[in-house]
Design a protein around this motif. Structure first.
Motif, PDB file in Angstrom:
ATOM      1  N   GLY A 122     -42.153 -82.768 -16.097  1.00 34.26           N
ATOM      2  CA  GLY A 122     -40.473 -82.728 -16.489  1.00 34.26           C
ATOM      3  C   GLY A 122     -39.877 -83.208 -18.281  1.00 34.26           C
ATOM      4  O   GLY A 122     -40.287 -82.789 -18.339  1.00 34.26           O
ATOM      5  N   VAL A 123     -40.962 -83.991 -18.447  1.00 33.32           N
ATOM      6  CA  VAL A 123     -40.735 -85.090 -19.258  1.00 33.32           C
ATOM      7  C   VAL A 123     -41.478 -84.440 -20.812  1.00 33.32           C
ATOM      8  O   VAL A 123     -40.916 -84.052 -21.930  1.00 33.32           O
ATOM      9  CB  VAL A 123     -41.700 -86.884 -19.017  1.00 33.32           C
ATOM     10  N   ILE A 124     -42.743 -83.414 -20.093  1.00 29.67           N
ATOM     11  CA  ILE A 124     -43.605 -82.656 -21.181  1.00 29.67           C
ATOM     12  C   ILE A 124     -42.939 -81.438 -21.913  1.00 29.67           C
ATOM     13  O   ILE A 124     -42.237 -81.419 -22.848  1.00 29.67           O
ATOM     14  CB  ILE A 124     -44.641 -82.325 -20.922  1.00 29.67           C
ATOM     15  N   MET A 125     -42.029 -80.982 -20.385  1.00 25.93           N
ATOM     16  CA  MET A 125     -40.861 -79.853 -21.031  1.00 25.93           C
ATOM     17  C   MET A 125     -39.966 -79.806 -21.654  1.00 25.93           C
ATOM     18  O   MET A 125     -39.990 -79.256 -22.716  1.00 25.93           O
ATOM     19  CB  MET A 125     -41.145 -79.201 -19.162  1.00 25.93           C
ATOM     20  N   ALA A 126     -39.548 -81.236 -21.025  1.00 25.25           N
ATOM     21  CA  ALA A 126     -37.889 -81.645 -22.036  1.00 25.25           C
ATOM     22  C   ALA A 126     -38.610 -82.064 -23.411  1.00 25.25           C
ATOM     23  O   ALA A 126     -37.599 -81.247 -24.211  1.00 25.25           O
ATOM     24  CB  ALA A 126     -37.267 -82.196 -21.065  1.00 25.25           C
ATOM     25  N   GLY A 127     -39.263 -82.182 -23.882  1.00 24.65           N
ATOM     26  CA  GLY A 127     -39.412 -82.962 -25.156  1.00 24.65           C
ATOM     27  C   GLY A 127     -39.940 -81.583 -26.073  1.00 24.65           C
ATOM     28  O   GLY A 127     -39.872 -81.284 -27.111  1.00 24.65           O
ATOM     29  N   TRP A 128     -40.876 -80.867 -25.587  1.00 23.49           N
ATOM     30  CA  TRP A 128     -41.270 -79.161 -26.200  1.00 23.49           C
ATOM     31  C   TRP A 128     -40.568 -78.401 -26.151  1.00 23.49           C
ATOM     32  O   TRP A 128     -39.663 -78.452 -27.145  1.00 23.49           O
ATOM     33  CB  TRP A 128     -42.153 -79.008 -25.431  1.00 23.49           C
ATOM     34  N   ALA A 129     -39.833 -78.077 -24.947  1.00 22.12           N
ATOM     35  CA  ALA A 129     -38.745 -77.269 -24.905  1.00 22.12           C
ATOM     36  C   ALA A 129     -37.447 -77.491 -25.973  1.00 22.12           C
ATOM     37  O   ALA A 129     -36.424 -76.737 -26.279  1.00 22.12           O
ATOM     38  CB  ALA A 129     -38.246 -77.006 -23.926  1.00 22.12           C
ATOM     39  N   SER A 130     -36.773 -79.185 -26.302  1.00 15.31           N
ATOM     40  CA  SER A 130     -36.511 -79.497 -26.975  1.00 15.31           C
ATOM     41  C   SER A 130     -36.204 -78.845 -28.826  1.00 15.31           C
ATOM     42  O   SER A 130     -35.241 -78.872 -29.653  1.00 15.31           O
ATOM     43  CB  SER A 130     -35.874 -81.058 -26.618  1.00 15.31           C
ATOM     44  N   ASN A 131     -37.291 -78.476 -29.400  1.00 17.51           N
ATOM     45  CA  ASN A 131     -37.461 -78.253 -30.261  1.00 17.51           C
ATOM     46  C   ASN A 131     -36.905 -78.963 -30.990  1.00 17.51           C
ATOM     47  O   ASN A 131     -36.368 -78.993 -33.022  1.00 17.51           O
ATOM     48  CB  ASN A 131     -36.607 -76.563 -30.939  1.00 17.51           C
ATOM     49  N   SER A 132     -37.737 -80.232 -31.225  1.00 21.10           N
ATOM     50  CA  SER A 132     -36.704 -81.579 -32.051  1.00 21.10           C
ATOM     51  C   SER A 132     -38.780 -82.308 -32.264  1.00 21.10           C
ATOM     52  O   SER A 132     -38.703 -82.964 -31.207  1.00 21.10           O
ATOM     53  CB  SER A 132     -36.114 -82.274 -31.450  1.00 21.10           C
ATOM     54  N   LYS A 133     -39.009 -82.922 -32.789  1.00 23.11           N
ATOM     55  CA  LYS A 133     -40.068 -83.748 -33.682  1.00 23.11           C
ATOM     56  C   LYS A 133     -39.661 -85.071 -32.938  1.00 23.11           C
ATOM     57  O   LYS A 133     -40.391 -86.029 -31.964  1.00 23.11           O
ATOM     58  CB  LYS A 133     -40.587 -84.036 -35.507  1.00 23.11           C
ATOM     59  N   TYR A 134     -38.176 -85.568 -32.282  1.00 23.92           N
ATOM     60  CA  TYR A 134     -38.074 -87.025 -31.918  1.00 23.92           C
ATOM     61  C   TYR A 134     -38.637 -87.145 -30.732  1.00 23.92           C
ATOM     62  O   TYR A 134     -38.946 -87.461 -29.926  1.00 23.92           O
ATOM     63  CB  TYR A 134     -36.919 -87.188 -32.607  1.00 23.92           C
ATOM     64  N   ALA A 135     -37.896 -86.115 -29.543  1.00 24.05           N
ATOM     65  CA  ALA A 135     -37.821 -85.699 -28.460  1.00 24.05           C
ATOM     66  C   ALA A 135     -39.575 -85.824 -28.245  1.00 24.05           C
ATOM     67  O   ALA A 135     -40.147 -85.588 -26.924  1.00 24.05           O
ATOM     68  CB  ALA A 135     -37.669 -84.506 -28.089  1.00 24.05           C
ATOM     69  N   PHE A 136     -40.637 -84.734 -29.010  1.00 15.90           N
ATOM     70  CA  PHE A 136     -41.452 -84.340 -28.922  1.00 15.90           C
ATOM     71  C   PHE A 136     -41.993 -85.361 -28.511  1.00 15.90           C
ATOM     72  O   PHE A 136     -43.305 -85.520 -27.750  1.00 15.90           O
ATOM     73  CB  PHE A 136     -42.448 -83.390 -29.599  1.00 15.90           C
ATOM     74  N   LEU A 137     -42.606 -86.541 -29.567  1.00 16.05           N
ATOM     75  CA  LEU A 137     -42.897 -87.351 -29.583  1.00 16.05           C
ATOM     76  C   LEU A 137     -42.889 -88.277 -28.369  1.00 16.05           C
ATOM     77  O   LEU A 137     -43.391 -88.990 -28.147  1.00 16.05           O
ATOM     78  CB  LEU A 137     -42.886 -88.368 -31.850  1.00 16.05           C
ATOM     79  N   GLY A 138     -41.025 -88.611 -28.143  1.00 12.30           N
ATOM     80  CA  GLY A 138     -40.480 -89.362 -26.984  1.00 12.30           C
ATOM     81  C   GLY A 138     -41.809 -89.082 -25.333  1.00 12.30           C
ATOM     82  O   GLY A 138     -42.351 -89.617 -25.020  1.00 12.30           O
TER      83      GLY A 138
END
Length: 335
Positions: A129-145
């Motif tokens: 769930g966490v990885i999907m949220a970070g990747w799907a957001s298309n944001s470097k901050y979300a992906f790093l988190g």
């Protein structure tokens, strides 16, 4: 009037049992947010929520209505399907793990003999769930988190696994009810106290709670993997985090604090129903979750990883060997 189909009746009973777990859990999640703000307020010499309703008791409902009323914003470059599925997955996983948690002797939705493995499987899926949220957001901050959170959760799951193996060696069963019944004489928190401490600290890291809330580091990541979320999709992440806190507290109570068993086997304490003891122990562990957040500064990421891999992993592995050695030496291996 024709008789009720037994399959329909059993289905209705199962749905009623599920609702009997999920509805109180959702209410508990709502009031855990209230309790957290009150406890931290008291520690910091503030009042906390005290306006909405008597003593601020309606504050969680006001927050919920506010989130429901807000607009759900989907980022232009996001993968919309995965973006919406991620918080739903996180929230659902925090609920279905309760199927194997025993509230009393015989009071469990699914009394399976591999309950511990089931919990392992559910906790491992939480990373998705966490990885999907970070990747799907298309944001470097979300992906790093998301990367931070995935690495953190995987790192501390290893230590959690070895701690649970120490308990399983003492019990000889993967059934959670058997683990509780094995603590009739003494709670495992006493002979396995170092592992109890390791388990609790690892639970803080597993649920991304302070001082291990690195994925949500506001100072550098603007809120981590759910920075692009709003409205109810954000609320589902929020609910999932607090439901996971309650779940980890319940698992701690089952593994180390005797589950539904009273502290001492004497008549006055035995009159108190088992589920009451279980809920009191969950509340006790949850208080430490809140207390730690109010008093401990956030770890640096290198300190977080060092603690997991260089301290907890060798310590928990050593304790597994020590426990096995003691059980074999003194012929205490459970049948």
């Amino acid at each position: 009037m024709s008789a009720i189909d037994p399959y329909i009746l059993s289905g209705v009973i199962i749905v009623a049992q599920i609702l009997a777990i999920v509805v109180p859990l959702l209410v508990a999640v709502a009031y855990l947010t209230y309790a957290e703000r009150k406890v931290i307020g008291a520690i910091q010499l503030r009042k906390g929520p005290n306006v909405v309703g008597p003593f601020g008791l309606l504050q969680p409902f006001a927050d919920g209505i506010k989130l429901l009323a807000k607009e759900t914003i989907l980022p232009a470059g996001a993968n919309k399907l995965i973006f919406i599925l991620a918080p739903m997955l996180t929230f659902v996983l925090s609920l279905i793990a309760w199927a194997v948690i025993p509230f009393d002797d015989g009071m469990v939705l699914a009394n399976i003999n591999v309950g511990v493995l089931y919990l392992f499987a559910i906790s491992s899926l939480g990373v998705y769930g966490v990885i999907m949220a970070g990747w799907a957001s298309n944001s470097k901050y979300a992906f790093l988190g998301a990367l931070r959170s995935a690495a953190q959760m995987v790192s501390y799951e290893v230590s959690l696994g070895f701690v649970i193996i120490s308990v399983l060696l003492c019990v000889g069963s993967l059934n959670l009810s058997d683990i509780v019944m094995a603590q009739k004489t003494i709670w495992f928190a006493i002979p396995l106290f170092p592992m109890f401490v390791v388990f609790f600290i690892s639970a803080l890291a597993e649920t991304n709670r302070a001082p291990f809330d690195l994925p949500e580091g506001e100072s550098e990541l603007v809120a981590g993997y759910f920075v692009e979320y709003s409205s109810m999709s954000f609320a589902l992440f929020f609910l999932g985090e607090y439901a996971n806190m309650i779940l980890m507290s319940a698992i701690t109570a089952v593994l180390f604090l005797g589950g539904w068993l009273p502290p001492i086997d004497i008549a006055p304490l035995n009159w108190i129903p088992g589920p009451i003891w279980f809920f009191l122990k969950i509340a006790f562990v949850l208080f430490f979750f809140l207390w730690v957040r109010a008093t401990m500064p956030r770890y640096r990421y290198d300190q977080l990883m060092r603690l997991g891999w260089k301290v907890f992993l060798p310590l928990s592995l050593f304790w597994v060997v020590l426990t096995a050695g003691v059980l074999v030496t003194f012929d205490l291996v459970p049948a």
